[in-house]
Write a protein that holds these residues in place. Structure first.
Motif, PDB file in Angstrom:
ATOM      1  N   ALA A  90      -0.475  25.830  80.272  1.00  0.00           N
ATOM      2  CA  ALA A  90       0.591  25.584  81.244  1.00  0.00           C
ATOM      3  C   ALA A  90       0.654  26.758  82.212  1.00  0.00           C
ATOM      4  O   ALA A  90       0.408  27.907  81.831  1.00  0.00           O
ATOM      5  CB  ALA A  90       1.928  25.406  80.535  1.00  0.00           C
ATOM      6  N   GLU A  91       0.996  26.456  83.460  1.00  0.00           N
ATOM      7  CA  GLU A  91       1.076  27.494  84.494  1.00  0.00           C
ATOM      8  C   GLU A  91       2.531  27.738  84.866  1.00  0.00           C
ATOM      9  O   GLU A  91       3.309  26.800  85.080  1.00  0.00           O
ATOM     10  CB  GLU A  91       0.295  27.076  85.730  1.00  0.00           C
ATOM     11  CG  GLU A  91       0.273  28.140  86.830  1.00  0.00           C
ATOM     12  CD  GLU A  91      -0.637  27.775  87.984  1.00  0.00           C
ATOM     13  OE1 GLU A  91      -0.186  27.865  89.140  1.00  0.00           O
ATOM     14  OE2 GLU A  91      -1.790  27.388  87.709  1.00  0.00           O
ATOM     15  N   CYS A  92       2.897  29.000  84.912  1.00  0.00           N
ATOM     16  CA  CYS A  92       4.245  29.365  85.334  1.00  0.00           C
ATOM     17  C   CYS A  92       4.397  29.087  86.834  1.00  0.00           C
ATOM     18  O   CYS A  92       3.600  29.576  87.645  1.00  0.00           O
ATOM     19  CB  CYS A  92       4.511  30.840  85.039  1.00  0.00           C
ATOM     20  SG  CYS A  92       6.118  31.427  85.616  1.00  0.00           S
ATOM     21  N   LYS A  93       5.422  28.317  87.206  1.00  0.00           N
ATOM     22  CA  LYS A  93       5.618  27.965  88.618  1.00  0.00           C
ATOM     23  C   LYS A  93       6.096  29.149  89.450  1.00  0.00           C
ATOM     24  O   LYS A  93       5.974  29.139  90.675  1.00  0.00           O
ATOM     25  CB  LYS A  93       6.639  26.833  88.721  1.00  0.00           C
ATOM     26  CG  LYS A  93       6.189  25.522  88.084  1.00  0.00           C
ATOM     27  CD  LYS A  93       7.278  24.462  88.178  1.00  0.00           C
ATOM     28  CE  LYS A  93       6.836  23.169  87.511  1.00  0.00           C
ATOM     29  NZ  LYS A  93       7.917  22.139  87.542  1.00  0.00           N
ATOM     30  N   LYS A  94       6.610  30.162  88.777  1.00  0.00           N
ATOM     31  CA  LYS A  94       7.127  31.331  89.506  1.00  0.00           C
ATOM     32  C   LYS A  94       6.035  32.352  89.819  1.00  0.00           C
ATOM     33  O   LYS A  94       5.931  32.840  90.948  1.00  0.00           O
ATOM     34  CB  LYS A  94       8.233  31.992  88.693  1.00  0.00           C
ATOM     35  CG  LYS A  94       8.903  33.172  89.400  1.00  0.00           C
ATOM     36  CD  LYS A  94      10.057  33.724  88.589  1.00  0.00           C
ATOM     37  CE  LYS A  94      10.698  34.912  89.301  1.00  0.00           C
ATOM     38  NZ  LYS A  94      11.830  35.471  88.507  1.00  0.00           N
ATOM     39  N   CYS A  95       5.196  32.684  88.815  1.00  0.00           N
ATOM     40  CA  CYS A  95       4.197  33.743  89.022  1.00  0.00           C
ATOM     41  C   CYS A  95       2.760  33.243  88.935  1.00  0.00           C
ATOM     42  O   CYS A  95       1.826  34.020  89.098  1.00  0.00           O
ATOM     43  CB  CYS A  95       4.405  34.882  88.031  1.00  0.00           C
ATOM     44  SG  CYS A  95       4.031  34.442  86.310  1.00  0.00           S
ATOM     45  N   ASN A  96       2.591  31.943  88.646  1.00  0.00           N
ATOM     46  CA  ASN A  96       1.272  31.305  88.584  1.00  0.00           C
ATOM     47  C   ASN A  96       0.379  31.804  87.443  1.00  0.00           C
ATOM     48  O   ASN A  96      -0.839  31.639  87.482  1.00  0.00           O
ATOM     49  CB  ASN A  96       0.518  31.460  89.917  1.00  0.00           C
ATOM     50  CG  ASN A  96       1.287  30.882  91.083  1.00  0.00           C
ATOM     51  OD1 ASN A  96       1.648  31.597  92.015  1.00  0.00           O
ATOM     52  ND2 ASN A  96       1.571  29.593  91.025  1.00  0.00           N
ATOM     53  N   THR A  97       0.983  32.410  86.432  1.00  0.00           N
ATOM     54  CA  THR A  97       0.224  32.847  85.263  1.00  0.00           C
ATOM     55  C   THR A  97      -0.035  31.671  84.341  1.00  0.00           C
ATOM     56  O   THR A  97       0.885  30.923  84.009  1.00  0.00           O
ATOM     57  CB  THR A  97       0.983  33.939  84.493  1.00  0.00           C
ATOM     58  OG1 THR A  97       1.160  35.071  85.353  1.00  0.00           O
ATOM     59  CG2 THR A  97       0.213  34.368  83.242  1.00  0.00           C
ATOM     60  N   PRO A 135       5.164  34.964  79.579  1.00  0.00           N
ATOM     61  CA  PRO A 135       4.900  36.323  79.102  1.00  0.00           C
ATOM     62  C   PRO A 135       4.682  37.315  80.238  1.00  0.00           C
ATOM     63  O   PRO A 135       4.721  38.524  80.012  1.00  0.00           O
ATOM     64  CB  PRO A 135       3.624  36.156  78.270  1.00  0.00           C
ATOM     65  CG  PRO A 135       2.953  34.954  78.841  1.00  0.00           C
ATOM     66  CD  PRO A 135       4.050  34.044  79.282  1.00  0.00           C
ATOM     67  N   SER A 136       4.478  36.801  81.466  1.00  0.00           N
ATOM     68  CA  SER A 136       4.217  37.687  82.596  1.00  0.00           C
ATOM     69  C   SER A 136       5.485  38.064  83.360  1.00  0.00           C
ATOM     70  O   SER A 136       5.762  39.238  83.588  1.00  0.00           O
ATOM     71  CB  SER A 136       3.215  37.031  83.556  1.00  0.00           C
ATOM     72  OG  SER A 136       2.937  37.870  84.648  1.00  0.00           O
ATOM     73  N   CYS A 137       6.275  37.046  83.753  1.00  0.00           N
ATOM     74  CA  CYS A 137       7.459  37.341  84.590  1.00  0.00           C
ATOM     75  C   CYS A 137       8.783  37.104  83.878  1.00  0.00           C
ATOM     76  O   CYS A 137       9.838  37.463  84.411  1.00  0.00           O
ATOM     77  CB  CYS A 137       7.411  36.524  85.873  1.00  0.00           C
ATOM     78  SG  CYS A 137       7.677  34.744  85.623  1.00  0.00           S
ATOM     79  N   GLY A 138       8.766  36.486  82.700  1.00  0.00           N
ATOM     80  CA  GLY A 138       9.996  36.275  81.946  1.00  0.00           C
ATOM     81  C   GLY A 138      10.776  35.027  82.293  1.00  0.00           C
ATOM     82  O   GLY A 138      11.842  34.777  81.716  1.00  0.00           O
ATOM     83  N   ALA A 139      10.281  34.222  83.238  1.00  0.00           N
ATOM     84  CA  ALA A 139      10.977  32.988  83.597  1.00  0.00           C
ATOM     85  C   ALA A 139      10.968  32.023  82.417  1.00  0.00           C
ATOM     86  O   ALA A 139       9.996  31.924  81.677  1.00  0.00           O
ATOM     87  CB  ALA A 139      10.312  32.347  84.810  1.00  0.00           C
TER      88      ALA A 139
END
Length: 490
Positions: A90-97, A135-139
């Motif tokens: 899954a990709e984080c929509k906020k930081c694209n991780t 795990p990258s931006c905490g969203a």
């Protein structure tokens, strides 16, 4: 008291002393790829030798194999890897991780679901990520719909594009063993129960790598496929659980840092009747306990699948090697007459053997031995960094020094070094104060240091210093080999 080890301490030591380097470092490095330096390659080779000695050399029911990394594509179709070997990402929509779904933590419990390795992906499977944290931006809960990410590296074999064939870098060594089951039966005198073992490189296009050499895209596996009669598999499963757990203990890992973890039914691989992990308490991750080795009961799944794959071979050529158009042919009613079945002469019975598979990562094992051996202590007001390796895996067995570079001491020390190096991996060092030379060998994990001093010329003895206790005794030069052989159990 031993210092609580941090991963940063291990990474720093490995770089400083030449155990492990970042691959392609002069070009900025390549993520999740590492090179073993002069001490590291000796350590890892010794871990592999210890595994081979325990699993193959010291038994009369296991033989060895070394299979090609590149194999026929139908091997991976039959094994299920070509269709199902993928992670849900899954990709984080906020930081694209991008993150593996099974590695995402739940905000409410802050617990990581990192036990499952790689399993078959169910198409259209839904995942509730509303409480998962990036795990990258905490969203929280801000992810795309999970999508499968294929884990096998592809490559091409052929002189030109038109004639090329798509091959895969193997994601595990086990399938080469299954493909050679009949060859081993026909060329040796083995009878069931018996095992086939090998150590070799495997490759997985991991989405998420972590923790130094713990999870990498190129790694080395030590795997055993132990073939047994159906109905005896539970007994052999317990046998290999005990054998593999004790191997780590006998090589020095602390018992309090090891445990078994049984797989739940919903996390078992599609081929497994049962599976248990040997876990080690690594200095990272959530809860620290991470898989060191898996021991699985694979039943007769693999041999059956490869018999089906062999029946499909002509259809594969007709599709010009297009695996997506291939469906494995159903097993014939007379599958027990197939080439991967086994006839028991004593019982006059034919069957497809069950398989017990202990599968260990040599890189993970090497990391565990580094972590467990690492210690710091204060000696006369100074910090002594030390690796308390078992003598079986220590990269260097003895350091040999002249106390000073005069009075014939260097020549005598060199002669001792030349005499011992044919039997033991030794290091010669004549630079710096003797105390600093001891510290360098302590940090490399060398069990013994041998010093030629002023008394040597008088009575032909040398000082032998033991790493862990720092005790020193005098040993005659002509008794050094016997002394080290006894102490190192070699």
């Amino acid at each position: 008291m031993a210092k609580l080890t941090k991963l940063d301490d291990i990474v720093s030591l490995c770089k400083r002393r030449g155990f492990i380097f970042q691959s392609s470092e002069i070009y900025g490095g390549l993520a999740s790829c590492y090179d073993y330096g002069p001490l590291g390659v000796e350590l890892k080779n010794n871990v592999k030798k210890a595994w081979w000695k325990n699993v193959v050399q010291m038994r009369d029911d296991v033989v060895g194999l070394d299979c090609s990394i590149l194999m026929h594509p139908l091997v991976w179709k039959a094994s299920g890897h070509a269709d199902h070997f993928a992670d849900l990402v899954a990709e984080c929509k906020k930081c694209n991780t991008r993150t593996r779904v099974d590695h995402l933590k739940d905000k409410a419990t802050d617990s990581a679901q990192e036990h499952t390795e790689h399993v078959a992906i169910a198409p259209g499977a839904t995942q509730d990520l509303s409480k998962k944290v990036c795990p990258s931006c905490g969203a929280t809960g801000n992810f795309t719909q999970p999508m499968p990410f294929k884990l096998m590296f592809e490559t091409q074999m052929g002189a030109n594009i038109e004639d090329s064939m798509t091959l895969y870098l193997r994601p595990e060594t086990a399938q080469g063993i299954f493909a050679n089951f009949r060859n081993v039966l026909d060329t040796t005198r083995v009878k069931i129960p018996f095992g086939i073992a090998q150590i070799g490189k495997s490759f997985r296009n991991e989405v998420t790598t972590k923790a130094f050499i713990f999870r990498t895209r190129e790694f080395e596996q030590a795997e055993l496929e132990f073939f047994c009669e159906p109905g005896t598999d539970d007994k052999w499963f317990e046998h290999w659980k005990e054998q593999r757990f004790n191997w780590y203990l006998n090589l020095g890992l602390k018992k309090e840092n090891l445990r078994f973890r049984e797989h739940e039914k919903d996390e078992l691989a599609h081929y497994a009747k049962g599976c248990v992990d040997v876990e080690y308490k690594f200095p990272f991750g959530s809860g620290d306990w991470q898989e060191l080795e898996g021991i699985a009961n694979r039943t007769d799944y693999d041999l059956r699948q490869h018999q089906r794959g062999m029946r499909t071979l002509n259809a594969w050529y007709e599709t010009k090697g297009d695996l997506s158009k291939i469906k494995l042919k159903e097993e014939a009613e007379d599958y027990l007459k197939g080439p991967l079945s086994y006839f028991d002469d004593e019982k006059k019975a034919r069957y497809i053997p069950y398989v017990i598979e202990p599968s260990a990562g040599m890189d993970r094992s090497t990391l565990a031995f580094l972590v467990d051996a690492y210690d710091e202590e204060e000696v006369r007001g100074e910090t002594r960094n030390i690796l308390r390796f078992s003598s079986a895996i220590a990269p260097t067995k003895a350091g040999i020094f002249p106390l000073v570079n005069k009075d014939g001491m260097p020549e005598t020390a060199r002669n001792i070094f030349n005499d011992l190096k044919g039997r033991f991996n030794c290091a010669y060092d004549e630079k710096g104060a003797i105390g600093r030379r001891y510290r360098r060998q302590d940090e490399a994990g060398t069990p013994f240091c041998i010093t030629v001093d002023g008394q040597t010329a008088q009575d032909q003895t040398v000082t032998v210093r033991e790493r862990d206790s720092m005790n020193q005794i005098r040993v005659a030069i002509d008794q050094l080999k016997a002394y080290l052989r006894d102490k190192l159990d070699m």
